[in-house]
Each structure stands twice: as C-alpha cells, then as structure tokens.
Design a protein around this motif. Structure first.
Motif, PDB file in Angstrom:
ATOM      1  N   TYR B   7       0.827  -1.229   0.000  1.00  0.00           N
ATOM      2  CA  TYR B   7       0.000   0.000   0.000  1.00  0.00           C
ATOM      3  C   TYR B   7       0.847   1.258   0.000  1.00  0.00           C
ATOM      4  O   TYR B   7       0.508   2.274  -0.591  1.00  0.00           O
ATOM      5  CB  TYR B   7      -1.001  -0.018   1.166  1.00  0.00           C
ATOM      6  N   SER B  31     -11.123   4.877  -8.342  1.00  0.00           N
ATOM      7  CA  SER B  31     -11.909   4.221  -7.299  1.00  0.00           C
ATOM      8  C   SER B  31     -11.148   2.999  -6.764  1.00  0.00           C
ATOM      9  O   SER B  31     -10.202   2.510  -7.396  1.00  0.00           O
ATOM     10  CB  SER B  31     -13.253   3.776  -7.854  1.00  0.00           C
ATOM     11  N   VAL B  32     -11.560   2.538  -5.609  1.00  0.00           N
ATOM     12  CA  VAL B  32     -10.952   1.366  -4.985  1.00  0.00           C
ATOM     13  C   VAL B  32     -11.011   0.191  -5.959  1.00  0.00           C
ATOM     14  O   VAL B  32     -10.016  -0.520  -6.182  1.00  0.00           O
ATOM     15  CB  VAL B  32     -11.681   1.057  -3.659  1.00  0.00           C
ATOM     16  N   ARG B  33     -12.157   0.018  -6.563  1.00  0.00           N
ATOM     17  CA  ARG B  33     -12.340  -1.019  -7.561  1.00  0.00           C
ATOM     18  C   ARG B  33     -11.327  -0.870  -8.713  1.00  0.00           C
ATOM     19  O   ARG B  33     -10.687  -1.839  -9.135  1.00  0.00           O
ATOM     20  CB  ARG B  33     -13.734  -0.857  -8.121  1.00  0.00           C
ATOM     21  N   LEU B  43      -8.628  -5.728  -2.095  1.00  0.00           N
ATOM     22  CA  LEU B  43      -9.499  -4.642  -1.624  1.00  0.00           C
ATOM     23  C   LEU B  43      -8.847  -3.923  -0.451  1.00  0.00           C
ATOM     24  O   LEU B  43      -8.803  -2.688  -0.404  1.00  0.00           O
ATOM     25  CB  LEU B  43     -10.852  -5.229  -1.197  1.00  0.00           C
ATOM     26  N   SER B  44      -8.277  -4.715   0.491  1.00  0.00           N
ATOM     27  CA  SER B  44      -7.763  -4.071   1.700  1.00  0.00           C
ATOM     28  C   SER B  44      -6.534  -3.226   1.377  1.00  0.00           C
ATOM     29  O   SER B  44      -6.347  -2.136   1.924  1.00  0.00           O
ATOM     30  CB  SER B  44      -7.516  -5.120   2.800  1.00  0.00           C
ATOM     31  N   LEU B  47      -7.782   0.021  -0.284  1.00  0.00           N
ATOM     32  CA  LEU B  47      -8.369   0.896   0.739  1.00  0.00           C
ATOM     33  C   LEU B  47      -7.278   1.524   1.588  1.00  0.00           C
ATOM     34  O   LEU B  47      -7.302   2.726   1.868  1.00  0.00           O
ATOM     35  CB  LEU B  47      -9.290   0.094   1.654  1.00  0.00           C
ATOM     36  N   GLN B  48      -6.294   0.719   2.005  1.00  0.00           N
ATOM     37  CA  GLN B  48      -5.196   1.238   2.830  1.00  0.00           C
ATOM     38  C   GLN B  48      -4.442   2.345   2.101  1.00  0.00           C
ATOM     39  O   GLN B  48      -4.026   3.332   2.694  1.00  0.00           O
ATOM     40  CB  GLN B  48      -4.209   0.096   3.150  1.00  0.00           C
ATOM     41  N   CYS B  50      -5.559   4.453  -0.116  1.00  0.00           N
ATOM     42  CA  CYS B  50      -6.331   5.706  -0.086  1.00  0.00           C
ATOM     43  C   CYS B  50      -6.309   6.319   1.306  1.00  0.00           C
ATOM     44  O   CYS B  50      -6.139   7.533   1.476  1.00  0.00           O
ATOM     45  CB  CYS B  50      -7.771   5.436  -0.504  1.00  0.00           C
ATOM     46  N   ARG B  51      -6.473   5.504   2.323  1.00  0.00           N
ATOM     47  CA  ARG B  51      -6.520   6.051   3.684  1.00  0.00           C
ATOM     48  C   ARG B  51      -5.178   6.670   4.058  1.00  0.00           C
ATOM     49  O   ARG B  51      -5.123   7.694   4.720  1.00  0.00           O
ATOM     50  CB  ARG B  51      -6.874   4.938   4.693  1.00  0.00           C
ATOM     51  N   ALA B  61     -11.912  12.211   1.536  1.00  0.00           N
ATOM     52  CA  ALA B  61     -13.080  11.392   1.207  1.00  0.00           C
ATOM     53  C   ALA B  61     -14.286  12.304   1.144  1.00  0.00           C
ATOM     54  O   ALA B  61     -14.452  13.186   1.999  1.00  0.00           O
ATOM     55  CB  ALA B  61     -13.276  10.337   2.278  1.00  0.00           C
ATOM     56  N   TYR B  67     -12.755   9.307  -3.227  1.00  0.00           N
ATOM     57  CA  TYR B  67     -11.632  10.138  -2.794  1.00  0.00           C
ATOM     58  C   TYR B  67     -11.283  11.174  -3.866  1.00  0.00           C
ATOM     59  O   TYR B  67     -11.352  10.889  -5.066  1.00  0.00           O
ATOM     60  CB  TYR B  67     -10.408   9.258  -2.510  1.00  0.00           C
TER      61      TYR B  67
END
Ligand SMILES: Cc1ncc(COP(=O)(O)O)c(C=O)c1O
Ligand SMILES: Cc1ncc(COP(=O)(O)O)c(C=O)c1O
Lengths: 479, 479
Positions: B7, B31-33, B43-44, B47-48, B50-51, B61, B67
């Motif tokens: 990540y 997007s995450v997708r 997926l995780s 997501l990580q 972006c966070r 967000a 995002y």
C-alpha cells in the motif's frame, strides 16, 4: 284632466322622482317589466317612457343591463384660467416637501376615506390576472431566477420591448439606450442627479406633479415654476424670459403629454421648439412621459424625445399608471448622459429585479398591452366625463373645470378663491380624500384649485361623494 | 528490493502523480475497484492506500463520491498587517467613483472571465426553487397583486418577519420601525441622505466596500477613512482622534459583522463603546449588516443596533447575499430618523413591489430561511478554507492572507508591494476577474491587496485559476 299621453305622464312622474333624489344618479330605473306591472301600462308605453327620459338626458341605456339614472346635464363649466406670465423667485420654493408630506400623511391616516386623491386607476382597470399568468409562466420556465444576479441596467427582453414601444411615440431607441428603474420617480431622481448639482435651479411647470417638487427639494435643487397653460402646456415665452433672468437654470422638467394636474398636451410644434431651444441654451431637457398612453385618441402622442437631435432630452416614463400599479417598473432613456445615469442607478439602488420585467416583456410582445390600453383609454374617458358631469351638476356657480383629453384627473378652480386646504380638511372629515391645489406649487397660486381623481368606475357612491363635496364647497364658499 | 508494504508503494506512486500535476487538486482519485483492477491488489490494500494518502492530507473522502485530490497543505500564511493609525485628509477622497466604475466596467466587458470579484454566492448556494414555489403560491392566492398599489414602506407580512429575525441579532424592533428598500445599497443612500448634507464628512472603515465610497461621492459627501483591523474592525482610537481633528463628521458607517473586504467582526464590547461614543458626540451611526448571517457560528452576531439606546443607530441590511441574489430586498431601521427616511424613500423610488416580499415572508415564517442559512454557512466555510489552502499552496512567498470567520471573501496582501491593478489587468487577460485593493480605499494604502471571492463550490477549474493567478503574481512580483 290630463291630455298628455300616458308615457309622458309617467315620464313626468319619474323626472320628479329623480329631481327629488328618490332615484339617484347611478340607480337602476325600474325595468320595463316592472313599469308594466306597477302602472298597469303596455309594453310599448313602458318602453316609450324610458326612451323619452333617455332623450331628455335623464336616463341612459346600458347594454344588457337596462336603464340607469344619469347625473343631470348642465351647461359645461367655464374652463380654468390661462396663466398670467410672471417671474417667480426660485428661492421661495423651499419647504414644499414638508407641506406635501404632511398632507399625504393626513390623507393616509384615513384609509377608510374614499380616495379621490390618487392619480392612478382602480385595480379593476388593470390586467392583473394576465400579468399574474405571465409571471407564473416566467417562474415555471426559469425556476432559478431568484438565485441568479439581476441583469445590469434591466433585462434585455424588457428593454427590447420598451424600445419597440418607443417607436410608436416616434423615438428611435435601441434596447441599450434604456435603463430600467423603480418607476418614473426613480428615473426623475437619476435624470436630475445626472444634470444638476445641489443649489442649481430647475425650471418646472406650474402647477406641477407634487412628487417632482419633493424630489427637487430632496436633492437640494431649486424649482423655478413656469406658467403653464391647461391647453398647451408650459409657456415657451415665459421659459425664455426665465432663462434670460436666471443664468443658472440647469434643466427643464416637463410632462409634455397629459400633464399632471392640468391634463395639457403640448402641441407637436411646441415640443419641437422646446427641444431646439433647450439644446441651443445647453439646458438639459427632462421629460416625464408617464401618461402619454392614456389619451382619448388611440394614435400615440409623440414624446419630446422624438424631437431630440443631440441626446439633450432625457426621457422618463413608467408602467405604474398604464399597466400595473402593483409593479414599480419605470425606465429612463438618458441620451448623452447615459454613462453617468448608469453609474448613478448602480450606486443608488443597483439594477431592478427581473421577474416583473420578464412578465411584462411577455405581455407586451404578445399584443396584450395594446389591447389593454385601448380598453383603458375608453374606460378612463367615460370615467372622466361622468365625474365632469357630476361636478358640473352639483358644484356651486363660479366653479371652473377642465375635463382633459386623457389621464386620471379633473382640475377644478373653486369659486370665490376658496382655500383648497379648507376643502381638503372638511372633505377628510366627511371621509373623502382629495388633492388640494396647494400641493402642486409653492407659490400659493393654486390654493383655490382641487384635483379630483377619475380612476374608479362611476358608481352611486362616487355620485354621492361628489354631491357631498359640492355641498361642502358651497357651505365653505358662503361662510 | 523494496521492503515497504504494497500500500505504501502504491501511495508513493500516487503522491508523485499528484506532485507532478498528473492528478490535480479536485480530481477524483481512481476508485478502490479501479485500483484493484489496475494494480492487481486486494481490496484491503487499495483501501489502505487511499486512507494513507488521506492521512497525509493529499486526498479527502467525500461521502458517497469517493476520494478526491486536495491542494497540498502548507504552513498557513501570515495574516495581513494590522493598520497603523494615521489621520487622512478627507478632501483627497474624491474621484473613487470613476476609478471604481472603470474597473467594474473593464470586468463586465469580460463576461467570459471566471468571476472571483463578486461578493456573492453561486446560484447553487441559494434556495431559488423554494422561493419560486413560494412566489407561485403568493400569485395563486393573490391574482390581483399586480393591479393593486404597493403598500407604503413595505408589506406588513415581510416587515413583521424581519422584525422577528432582528430579535435573534438582539434588536428590539417592531414591524413599523422597518422600511423595505431596494437592497442594502438603497438603505445606505437613504441613511446618508437623512443625516448628512453635501459637503459633510462621513467616517468610514479603511479598507471598505467600494460601493459605499461610490455612494458617498455621488451624494457629494466626503469619506474620511479610519484605520480598520482585520480582526476587530474599525479602530475606535483612530475614530476618536479623527472626530477631534474634524469637527464636521456627521456620520460613521461601519460593517460591524464580517466586514467587506477584511472579514473582521467587531467584538461586542467595541460595538457597545462605539454606540455610546457616537451618541455622546451626536454623530449618527450607520451600520451595514449585510453579512451578519454568514459567520461560521450558528449563533447570530449581534448588530450594532442592539447596543443603541436612543435611536442614534441606523441599521441597514439585505437578503441579496444571504437568500436571493435575484431579488433586491433590503431594509432600513432608521431609529430616530424614521420620518425623514420614510419621506426620502418615497421621493427616491416609492415603496418596493410586493411579490418578492410576500414570497420571502412565507419562506421565513415556514422556517426555511434558518435551515437554508445553516447549510449556507457550512458551505461557505468549506469554500473559504479550500480557496485559502490553494492560495497558501500556490502563491509565492511573502504573500499574506486572512481567511475570515465568515462571508464571501479572502483578503490577500501581495508580495513585494506588487500593484493589484497590474494583477487585475494580467488576470483579466487570462480570463480571471479579481477585485484589486485599489477599489477599497482612495488612499493608495491597499494598492497591493487583492480580494478573492469564495462564492463558488470548490472545483478543478477554481484550483487551476488559483494556480494561474499565483503564477502570474510570481511573474509580476519578480519582473
Ligand atoms: C407626472 C408624474 N410623474 C410620475 C409619477 C409617479 O411615477 P411612478 O409611479 O412611475 O414612479 C406620477 C404619479 O403621480 C406623476 O403624476
Ligand atoms: C458591505 C456591503 N454592503 C452592501 C452591499 C450591497 O448590498 P445590496 O446588494 O443588498 O444592495 C455589498 C455588496 O457587495 C457589501 O459588500
């Protein structure tokens, strides 16, 4: 034994009833059917009775409504006097504002009074419902209207419609030559601020619309009242004399068409002369053309601006009296002062809201405005004549009267130099509101004049009000 | 070999993309997708990534949208300088009108330019549809509205709703104490005309809303500019000194809450002192409270009028910025000058049309106004912060900036005493319209300031405009 035919006997009976006031002007005459039943006469006798009374001017037939009692005709009153030229001192025209405001406030404090003071028509004379529909259409098509800034100088559609209208009054204006204002009153404020500074002298008609005198005083301008004829408007000779005597005249303000309160219309030749004269003297010419559309004739009255060759004429007008008392839509065509007027309008109140402009633009381009004006002109003519006849019938001898060829008002000279303020006070006591002549000039020259509004459809209530007013004038004049 | 977790590697990749401008502020992050598909990660991990970027202040967000790239944070800019007290000469403040008008006209001539000059919100910030509905209801219930004369001083319903609102700002006003006007601008004109004569001196904040300087000059009044703090508003000490030096100060005009252009809010203690001081000196105190409702805090800011004990404060305000840019609804509570202001309003433009007053009265009494204001305040706050961050990120060193606690504008001090008129010209060339500081005073003291409007929702277009503006400032400052 009475040898007169039956219908004559009946007619005499009803003439006496009318003279005694048992049947008052505006009342409905018993129907033909009622006459037949009540007097046991034939249809033809009943009809003949009514026609005879009609031929004598006592009744009038209204289509589909029957016969109604008219105010008795009398010889027309003598017209009010022509002015005597004289040179007033501009310094004396300070203080009108307080006086006018006090009179207005006293009137407003009696909202129950019958209002014969307002220079505007009754609501029933205006196409409010059609304008409401137009406004709803605008709102439906432009739901974002209230969220968007208002267009500078006015909406293009409305200014274009006004420019189109102006053509009829022989002005050649583009939409860009026109700035939308809050009524003619704001237009006049801007015009005066554009051409004059506090302390300057401005020549005005005498008598004139009191609102103008208020504006002048508020702006620190001095009004020079120029004698004005009830027939042909401002005296060009007196104006010329005044301009020689007072070198500092910065502007002339006139209502060339259907002047308030006189109802005068300047002949076209006068308009042309005045425009040329003002230009030659470098004096700004401001016209207030509020009433032009309200003449008896469907042919439009040319504006002063139609005779302008150099941008020296500032044209001010409004729809407040002709189309929508509930809107405050006026405009100014400032000629060569356009940049300055644009700036002043922006600094004084910013541009007008769009909604009523858009609604009216739609109404104008659909032809509704012309149809409305034709109806309004005919109706106002009828109302002026009715009121004029009532004044002629009831007011005491010595009263003089002009029934002008358009507009909302009658201008009445009271008998025996009776003070119009006394009449104003007594009438208000009796729940009738009039405009005393003292409001229309500061010189005291019109203290014994009265302006009566003919804005409302004729009615029994009006007839009785004029009777009461007449009785009161008679009482005051002889006491 | 790269030991960093996946990540982090991805985050570094995207940080570089952002730094290079491949992803610009305001852009949507894939997007995450899309990240999963493009980089073959779980997926995780997506997501990580972006966070992590979010925690670094590079992304943010947005609920239900994903995002987005933020402008890079930087140390906040130093605030603009506090004023140095000084005694200006009122005679020099003549001529602002032409200058301001010229700048406005040059701006208006470029309607294609991105408008960062307007002190008002974008249409999307206002409840236009709800007001349109309210107006349609009024028209449906009152189809005769346009045919009836407009109510004197404003419609009772609207004035009552305003009086109700005023309570929140701690003013005790009856509906009769309020006169409806065409925006705050007309209210200011009336207030000044009520208390001062041409030639009189009026003390104003410096810098101040240029519209006020135009009004003063148009009315023949002389502006005495009083140093004003970006934090606490007009300097009471400087004002006191000025009143000693110039005996003929007739009025003080202040924007006590969210002053334009500074955004200052006067502390309540200052308001109380100023009200008492003006009363003791018999100097009229005119407040322009246009922006009071637009602070960060939902607790209303008290008006100066709340501290008035003798009718010496004239309160002016409007809904033009807070509710409906497409209406021109303002008002004045003239205190002891009420009779004079009534008279002046009548002579200047007559009362306002009824329709928008009635629509707004309905909207206010239904609670819609309060709900709208809460949303508007939050949105403006967000817009100011975004724009502030962008200025901090892009403008060259030496720039100083205030992000005020409410309102529409940022007030920026340019580096190296750069002329704001040069920036204005160059920006307009580049299709961006700003307000140069030279418009807000006549003293030249703010020539190197700029006002930027934050009225529009943040967007990529805005971000790019601020970048271009910053580049242009940098180029001019170093050339
Ligand atoms: C000659 C004249 N001009 C102007 C006005 C008022 O115009 P507006 O209502 O369009 O402001 C009047 C109304 O009495 C008037 O008689
Ligand atoms: C301080 C201030 N007062 C008044 C106004 C204008 O008010 P209105 O649009 O209500 O006439 C503005 C708009 O720029 C302003 O900044």
């Amino acid at each position: 034994m009475d040898a007169a035919p039956l219908y004559r006997q009946l007619a005499t009976h009803y003439r006496q009833a009318i003279a005694a006031g048992a049947l008052a002007p505006g009342d409905r005459m018993p129907s033909v059917r009622a006459l037949m039943a009540r007097h046991g006469v034939s249809l033809s006798t009943a009809l003949q009775t009514c026609r005879h009374l009609e031929s004598q001017g006592l009744l009038e037939a209204r289509p589909r409504s029957g016969y109604f009692v008219r105010p008795p005709r009398r010889a027309t009153l003598a017209p009010v006097e022509e002015p005597h030229p004289s040179l007033p001192d501009p310094a004396q025209y300070i203080g009108i504002h307080q006086r006018v405001s006090a009179i207005l406030a006293r009137g407003q404090a009696r909202p129950d009074a019958l209002n014969l003071a307002v220079a505007c028509g009754a609501p029933s004379l205006y196409p409010a419902a059609a304008l409401q529909q137009a406004a709803m259409r605008v709102l439906r098509h432009q739901p974002e209207l209230f969220g968007r800034p208002v267009p500078f100088n006015g909406t293009p559609a409305f200014r274009a419609a006004l420019a189109q209208q102006a053509l009829a009054a022989r002005m050649t204006l583009g939409a860009d030559d026109i700035i939308v204002t809050h009524g003619c009153v704001e237009a006049l404020n801007l015009a005066l601020r554009a051409v004059a500074q506090p302390g300057d002298v401005v020549a005005v008609e005498s008598p004139t619309f009191y609102g103008l005198l208020q504006i002048l005083e508020n702006l620190g301008l001095r009004a020079l009242e120029i004698p004005t004829s009830p027939q042909t408007g401002i005296s060009l000779e007196a104006l010329d004399l005044a301009a020689d005597a007072y070198a500092n005249i910065k502007a002339v303000v006139v209502v060339p068409n259907l002047q308030n309160p006189l109802g005068a219309i300047m002949p076209d030749a006068h308009k042309a002369r005045l425009a040329a004269w003002a230009e030659a003297r470098s004096i700004a010419l401001i016209e207030d053309d509020t009433y032009a559309a309200l003449g008896n004739d469907d042919t439009p009255l040319p504006a002063l601006k139609a005779f302008d060759t150099s941008g020296n004429v500032i044209h001010c007008a409004s729809l407040h009296k002709t189309l929508a008392p509930g809107m405050r839509l006026g405009w100014i065509a400032p000629g060569k002062w356009r940049p300055r007027v644009e700036m002043l309008k922006y600094a004084q109140s910013r541009p007008n809201e769009a909604l009523s402009q858009l609604a009216v633009a739609e109404f104008m381009t659909s032809g509704g405005f012309e149809r409305h004006l034709r109806r309004l002109r005919a109706q106002l003519r009828e109302q002026r004549e009715r009121m004029g006849e009532a004044v002629a019938a009831y007011f005491p001898a010595g009263t003089r009267l002009n029934v002008p060829p358009g507009g909302f008002g009658l201008w009445i000279e009271l008998p025996g130099k009776l003070s119009s303020e006394r009449v104003f006070d007594a009438a208000l006591e009796d729940c009738i509101r009039v405009s005393p002549g003292v409001m229309f000039a500061n010189s005291g020259r019109f203290d014994h004049y009265l302006r009566l509004s003919c804005g409302s459809p004729w009615s029994r209530e009006l007839d009785q009000a004029i009777r009461r007013l007449a009785a009161l004038v008679e009482r005051l004049a002889t006491s």
